[in-house]
Every structure is written in C-alpha cells, then in structure tokens.
Design a protein around this motif. Structure first.
Motif, PDB file in Angstrom:
ATOM      1  N   HIS A  63       6.280  -2.998   1.016  1.00 16.61           N
ATOM      2  CA  HIS A  63       5.146  -2.198   1.477  1.00 16.61           C
ATOM      3  C   HIS A  63       3.803  -2.845   1.144  1.00 16.61           C
ATOM      4  CE1 HIS A  63       7.698   1.773   1.577  1.00 16.61           C
ATOM      5  NE2 HIS A  63       8.135   0.828   2.394  1.00 16.61           N
ATOM      6  N   THR A  64       3.823  -3.935   0.390  1.00 17.83           N
ATOM      7  CA  THR A  64       2.573  -4.599  -0.001  1.00 17.83           C
ATOM      8  C   THR A  64       1.705  -4.977   1.196  1.00 17.83           C
ATOM      9  OG1 THR A  64       3.644  -5.461  -2.001  1.00 17.83           O
ATOM     10  CG2 THR A  64       1.582  -6.511  -1.303  1.00 17.83           C
ATOM     11  N   PRO A  65       2.243  -5.674   2.217  1.00 22.48           N
ATOM     12  CA  PRO A  65       1.364  -6.068   3.327  1.00 22.48           C
ATOM     13  C   PRO A  65       0.838  -4.889   4.140  1.00 22.48           C
ATOM     14  CG  PRO A  65       3.646  -6.670   3.788  1.00 22.48           C
ATOM     15  CD  PRO A  65       3.594  -6.246   2.349  1.00 22.48           C
ATOM     16  N   GLU A  66       1.545  -3.772   4.160  1.00 21.32           N
ATOM     17  CA  GLU A  66       0.998  -2.577   4.811  1.00 21.32           C
ATOM     18  C   GLU A  66      -0.253  -2.110   4.080  1.00 21.32           C
ATOM     19  OE1 GLU A  66       3.712   0.681   6.006  1.00 21.32           O
ATOM     20  OE2 GLU A  66       5.295  -0.583   5.164  1.00 21.32           O
ATOM     21  N   ILE A  67      -0.171  -2.102   2.768  1.00 18.68           N
ATOM     22  CA  ILE A  67      -1.296  -1.634   1.954  1.00 18.68           C
ATOM     23  C   ILE A  67      -2.516  -2.529   2.152  1.00 18.68           C
ATOM     24  CG2 ILE A  67      -2.110  -1.366  -0.428  1.00 18.68           C
ATOM     25  CD1 ILE A  67       0.794  -0.489  -1.119  1.00 18.68           C
ATOM     26  N   THR A  68      -2.318  -3.826   2.090  1.00 16.12           N
ATOM     27  CA  THR A  68      -3.462  -4.726   2.222  1.00 16.12           C
ATOM     28  C   THR A  68      -4.050  -4.672   3.631  1.00 16.12           C
ATOM     29  OG1 THR A  68      -1.972  -6.593   2.680  1.00 16.12           O
ATOM     30  CG2 THR A  68      -2.662  -6.260   0.399  1.00 16.12           C
ATOM     31  N   GLU A  69      -3.177  -4.614   4.644  1.00 16.39           N
ATOM     32  CA  GLU A  69      -3.668  -4.610   6.021  1.00 16.39           C
ATOM     33  C   GLU A  69      -4.467  -3.360   6.345  1.00 16.39           C
ATOM     34  OE1 GLU A  69      -1.906  -4.829  10.599  1.00 16.39           O
ATOM     35  OE2 GLU A  69      -0.786  -5.722   8.934  1.00 16.39           O
ATOM     36  N   HIS A  70      -4.045  -2.207   5.808  1.00 13.30           N
ATOM     37  CA  HIS A  70      -4.672  -0.952   6.217  1.00 13.30           C
ATOM     38  C   HIS A  70      -5.670  -0.401   5.198  1.00 13.30           C
ATOM     39  CE1 HIS A  70      -2.360  -0.611   9.901  1.00 13.30           C
ATOM     40  NE2 HIS A  70      -1.350  -1.119   9.216  1.00 13.30           N
ATOM     41  N   THR A  71      -5.886  -1.124   4.106  1.00 14.35           N
ATOM     42  CA  THR A  71      -7.032  -0.828   3.241  1.00 14.35           C
ATOM     43  C   THR A  71      -8.117  -1.882   3.407  1.00 14.35           C
ATOM     44  OG1 THR A  71      -6.105  -2.061   1.360  1.00 14.35           O
ATOM     45  CG2 THR A  71      -5.597   0.308   1.497  1.00 14.35           C
ATOM     46  N   GLY A  72      -7.745  -3.035   3.966  1.00 15.83           N
ATOM     47  CA  GLY A  72      -8.704  -4.124   4.106  1.00 15.83           C
ATOM     48  C   GLY A  72      -8.896  -4.933   2.844  1.00 15.83           C
ATOM     49  N   LEU A  73      -8.104  -4.656   1.803  1.00 12.06           N
ATOM     50  CA  LEU A  73      -8.219  -5.395   0.550  1.00 12.06           C
ATOM     51  C   LEU A  73      -7.322  -6.629   0.578  1.00 12.06           C
ATOM     52  CD1 LEU A  73      -8.063  -2.430  -2.003  1.00 12.06           C
ATOM     53  CD2 LEU A  73     -10.103  -3.600  -1.157  1.00 12.06           C
ATOM     54  N   PRO A  74      -7.772  -7.739  -0.001  1.00 11.16           N
ATOM     55  CA  PRO A  74      -6.915  -8.919  -0.068  1.00 11.16           C
ATOM     56  C   PRO A  74      -5.774  -8.690  -1.058  1.00 11.16           C
ATOM     57  CG  PRO A  74      -8.937  -9.285  -1.312  1.00 11.16           C
ATOM     58  CD  PRO A  74      -9.101  -7.972  -0.617  1.00 11.16           C
ATOM     59  N   GLU A  75      -4.665  -9.376  -0.843  1.00 12.94           N
ATOM     60  CA  GLU A  75      -3.514  -9.211  -1.734  1.00 12.94           C
ATOM     61  C   GLU A  75      -3.868  -9.570  -3.170  1.00 12.94           C
ATOM     62  OE1 GLU A  75       1.032 -10.927  -2.189  1.00 12.94           O
ATOM     63  OE2 GLU A  75      -0.008 -11.166  -0.276  1.00 12.94           O
ATOM     64  N   SER A  76      -4.784 -10.516  -3.347  1.00 13.73           N
ATOM     65  CA  SER A  76      -5.165 -10.937  -4.697  1.00 13.73           C
ATOM     66  C   SER A  76      -5.890  -9.835  -5.471  1.00 13.73           C
ATOM     67  CB  SER A  76      -6.063 -12.173  -4.618  1.00 13.73           C
ATOM     68  OG  SER A  76      -7.245 -11.888  -3.884  1.00 13.73           O
ATOM     69  N   GLN A  77      -6.378  -8.816  -4.770  1.00 18.95           N
ATOM     70  CA  GLN A  77      -7.113  -7.739  -5.433  1.00 18.95           C
ATOM     71  C   GLN A  77      -6.222  -6.529  -5.721  1.00 18.95           C
ATOM     72  OE1 GLN A  77     -10.668  -6.650  -3.270  1.00 18.95           O
ATOM     73  NE2 GLN A  77     -11.509  -5.407  -4.915  1.00 18.95           N
ATOM     74  N   VAL A  78      -5.013  -6.512  -5.183  1.00 21.91           N
ATOM     75  CA  VAL A  78      -4.121  -5.358  -5.309  1.00 21.91           C
ATOM     76  C   VAL A  78      -2.970  -5.678  -6.253  1.00 21.91           C
ATOM     77  CG1 VAL A  78      -2.554  -3.813  -4.070  1.00 21.91           C
ATOM     78  CG2 VAL A  78      -4.699  -4.554  -3.001  1.00 21.91           C
ATOM     79  N   VAL A  79      -2.803  -4.852  -7.269  1.00 25.36           N
ATOM     80  CA  VAL A  79      -1.623  -4.910  -8.136  1.00 25.36           C
ATOM     81  C   VAL A  79      -0.792  -3.669  -7.809  1.00 25.36           C
ATOM     82  CG1 VAL A  79      -0.746  -4.973 -10.491  1.00 25.36           C
ATOM     83  CG2 VAL A  79      -2.926  -6.090  -9.936  1.00 25.36           C
ATOM     84  N   PHE A  80       0.351  -3.900  -7.181  1.00 18.85           N
ATOM     85  CA  PHE A  80       1.185  -2.811  -6.666  1.00 18.85           C
ATOM     86  C   PHE A  80       2.510  -2.814  -7.417  1.00 18.85           C
ATOM     87  CE2 PHE A  80       4.122  -1.701  -2.893  1.00 18.85           C
ATOM     88  CZ  PHE A  80       4.126  -0.345  -3.213  1.00 18.85           C
ATOM     89  N   SER A  81       2.732  -1.801  -8.245  1.00 19.40           N
ATOM     90  CA  SER A  81       3.975  -1.722  -9.010  1.00 19.40           C
ATOM     91  C   SER A  81       4.747  -0.471  -8.607  1.00 19.40           C
ATOM     92  CB  SER A  81       3.680  -1.702 -10.518  1.00 19.40           C
ATOM     93  OG  SER A  81       2.911  -0.558 -10.859  1.00 19.40           O
ATOM     94  N   THR A  82       6.058  -0.612  -8.522  1.00 19.58           N
ATOM     95  CA  THR A  82       6.917   0.475  -8.075  1.00 19.58           C
ATOM     96  C   THR A  82       7.965   0.789  -9.139  1.00 19.58           C
ATOM     97  OG1 THR A  82       8.222  -1.168  -6.872  1.00 19.58           O
ATOM     98  CG2 THR A  82       6.592   0.066  -5.619  1.00 19.58           C
ATOM     99  N   HIS A  83       8.276   2.083  -9.267  1.00 22.39           N
ATOM    100  CA  HIS A  83       9.209   2.542 -10.292  1.00 22.39           C
ATOM    101  C   HIS A  83      10.160   3.573  -9.697  1.00 22.39           C
ATOM    102  CE1 HIS A  83       5.490   1.288 -12.310  1.00 22.39           C
ATOM    103  NE2 HIS A  83       6.211   1.016 -13.374  1.00 22.39           N
ATOM    104  N   LEU A  84      11.354   3.636 -10.242  1.00 24.54           N
ATOM    105  CA  LEU A  84      12.369   4.577  -9.785  1.00 24.54           C
ATOM    106  C   LEU A  84      12.498   5.707 -10.796  1.00 24.54           C
ATOM    107  CD1 LEU A  84      14.402   4.934  -7.467  1.00 24.54           C
ATOM    108  CD2 LEU A  84      16.096   3.756  -8.894  1.00 24.54           C
ATOM    109  N   LEU A  85      12.244   6.928 -10.289  1.00 22.30           N
ATOM    110  CA  LEU A  85      12.327   8.122 -11.123  1.00 22.30           C
ATOM    111  C   LEU A  85      13.732   8.724 -11.062  1.00 22.30           C
ATOM    112  CD1 LEU A  85       9.023   9.913 -10.039  1.00 22.30           C
ATOM    113  CD2 LEU A  85       9.505   9.034 -12.326  1.00 22.30           C
TER     114      LEU A  85
END
Length: 343
Positions: A217-239
């Motif tokens: 889902h990382t490239p969806e986030i960067t594409e639709h927020t306009g933020l570069p990947e280098s500025q986004v730290v995206f961590s996912t966890h399983l509950l």
C-alpha cells in the motif's frame, strides 16, 4: 448501455467477498444480483454456500464464466478476486460492456512497473491501467461517477490518505520532515489463505509488525498524498482481533497551527462527505466506534508548540477499507446518494 443496477459479483469466498455480499443483498438499488465462483460445490444459491444467509441470501450462484456474464443483463461487475485474477478478468468484462469495481490491487497504479515492483506479478492488464479511476470518493467522486473501471483502494492506504492528504494539500506539513504512519489491522486484512502466522495460536495474545518498508500500500499512499516515499515511514502491525484498522500518524507542521485551524481544515475538506466523521480537537476515535460500519473517523491532538501533530484514523478494514467503500463507489454509477445501503 447495460443497467449498472444489475450486478455480477465475481468471488465471494473470501472475507471481503462475503462482506460485499451482505451489503449488496440489502442494497435498495441492486435490481438483480448473481454471484460467480470457481467452485460452486454443487450450490445454486448463496445461502447454500453460506448457511448464515438462510432466509435472506437467496441470490443465485453460478460457475464463473466470462461469456455467461457478458451474455447476462449485468451492467456492473464487482471483482472480489486475487490481483492476478482481476488483471485477467477485468479487460474481458470491460470489452463486454460492463463497468468494473475491482477490489484487488491490480488497477490502483497508472504505471505497470509500479505494480510489478510492489506486487511481483506480471501485468497482462498494462494497457488498461490508464482507464482506471482510484476509488476514493472523498477526493475523486466526479471521476468515479463516469468511470468504467474503478480501482478500490487498499485498506491501510484509505486510512492514511484520508488523514494526511488534507494537510499535504494545505501545505501544513514541514518540508523534509518525516510523516510516520504507524498502522494496526485485524487479521481479516490478511485474507483467508492458510498460513501458519494467521493461526489462532500465533495471533492470540500476540502483536507484531510486518512488511516494514515493503508493504504494497506504500505507493498508493505516496501517489495520493503527493508526498515522496523518502518522507513517509509506513509501518504495519497485526492485531489479535478480526477486523478494524487504527492508524496513528505523526506529523511535524511547517508553521505553528492552532487546534481550531487543524480541526477546521479537516471539517472543510470533508464537508458533505457522509462517510467521514471528524472528532473534536483532543478527542480520539477507537476501533469499536467504526467496527461493522463504513465510517472513517479522524481525531487528533496538537502539542503546545502548535507544530507536533498526532492524528488517529480509524476504519473497518472490511467496510470502508474494502467492501463498504466498493459499494460507496458503486452508488455513484446510478447516481444515488453515496451512503445508500451503508447506514
């Protein structure tokens, strides 16, 4: 042109497909429903596949056949299928004159190389990627209403984009500062595949991170927020629970803001969007507030400097993160209210 209110659903055996079936069976604008599966197991009716639906799940079940769907009266096809299956089926159904709402990741990117890189799958559908509209109605409702192919967003991506994009569009985010998206999901987000890490003994009384710096889902986030990947730290966890996503997002603002201005920004962005609920400054949503709904709830806290902002974004990964959002997108095709069948 075929009536979009005559619906074919391809794939119902997964968590998302079953959730979609439950919503559509009660949807007032669904004139007809037919479910297509690879293995009908001798069943002719949805309630035979799912005894839970006895008494209200009387829609027909058919063996999957593109030719049969093309010959039917269906004007809309929902694809609750794996990425590679959607990539194969969607172009054929488009050629047959249907409008497509795809719940996989196959059509979420304009660039075929992005899909290849993040999903590690071939791209037989590359020529059709430019036809797809990203199905986040809070930002793309006008395009969705006229689209022939709608790419339903990922669950994590929906949660993060809804929280971050208003700030990015308004220029609130500090230049060069990291946006930390710390996200947790229930186990249904991983699907029904038989995996050791999804067994009860592995999930119960446990909590873990996964796919750091590699989540699809990382490239969806960067594409639709306009933020570069280098500025986004995206961590996912399983509950250790079935459903729900809670994203805690840490943002450094470029200029000091008041809590009132941040709340006003969110309320202005989502004014008239019936599936968005903005909480008062300093109050925070919880998973129990959104479970089994199609709402996305956003709350936040701002520190005394006016620059350190923490946002909490909550939704149901099977609702607003998948099947509910797909139906929200569908509602734009016949031109009914966006929340129809979802409240």
């Amino acid at each position: 042109m075929k009536d979009p209110q005559n619906i074919a659903v391809i794939g119902v055996s997964g968590y998302t497909g079953f959730e979609l079936a439950k919503i559509l069976l009660r949807h007032p604008q669904a004139k007809s429903l037919t479910f297509y599966v690879r293995a009908a197991q001798g069943s002719h009716c949805l309630s035979e596949l799912f005894p839970r639906l006895r008494g209200w799940g009387q829609a027909p079940v058919r063996a999957l056949s593109v030719d049969a769907i093309a010959r039917s009266e269906a004007g809309t096809a929902f694809l609750a299928t794996p990425h590679e299956v959607s990539a194969e089926l969607a172009p054929q159904l488009l050629d047959a004159g249907l409008r497509i709402i795809d719940l996989s990741g196959a059509f979420r990117f304009r660039n075929a190389e992005t899909f290849r890189q993040w999903y590690r799958l071939p791209t037989p559908h590359a020529a059709r990627l430019s036809e797809a509209v990203y199905g986040l109605p809070e930002f793309y409702s006008e395009q969705i209403a006229h689209a022939r192919l709608i790419a339903n967003p990922g669950c994590y991506a929906t949660s993060v984009i809804l929280a971050v994009r208003p700030l990015a569009d308004a220029g609130y985010i500090g230049s060069g500062s990291s946006v930390v998206c710390d996200c947790k999901s229930g186990a249904t987000g991983a699907g029904k595949e038989l995996r050791r890490d999804l067994q009860f003994a592995e999930l119960a009384e446990n909590f873990k991170a996964y796919n750091l710096f590699s989540h699809r889902h990382t490239p969806e986030i960067t594409e639709h927020t306009g933020l570069p990947e280098s500025q986004v730290v995206f961590s996912t966890h399983l509950l250790p629970l079935a459903r729900g996503i809670l994203s805690t997002i840490y943002v450094t603002l470029g200029e000091p803001q008041s809590a009132e201005s941040v709340e006003s920004l969110f309320r202005k962005t989502y004014a008239g969007r019936p599936m968005m609920r903005i909480w008062k400054a300093g109050t925070l949503p919880e998973l129990q507030h959104v479970a089994h709904t199609n709402f996305a709830d956003i709350g936040f806290a701002l520190d005394s400097s006016g620059r350190r902002l923490v946002i909490v974004s909550c939704l149901d990964n099977l609702g607003k993160g998948a099947a509910g959002q797909a139906v929200q997108n569908f509602n734009h095709l016949p031109g009914v209210e966006e929340q129809t069948g979802l409240q």
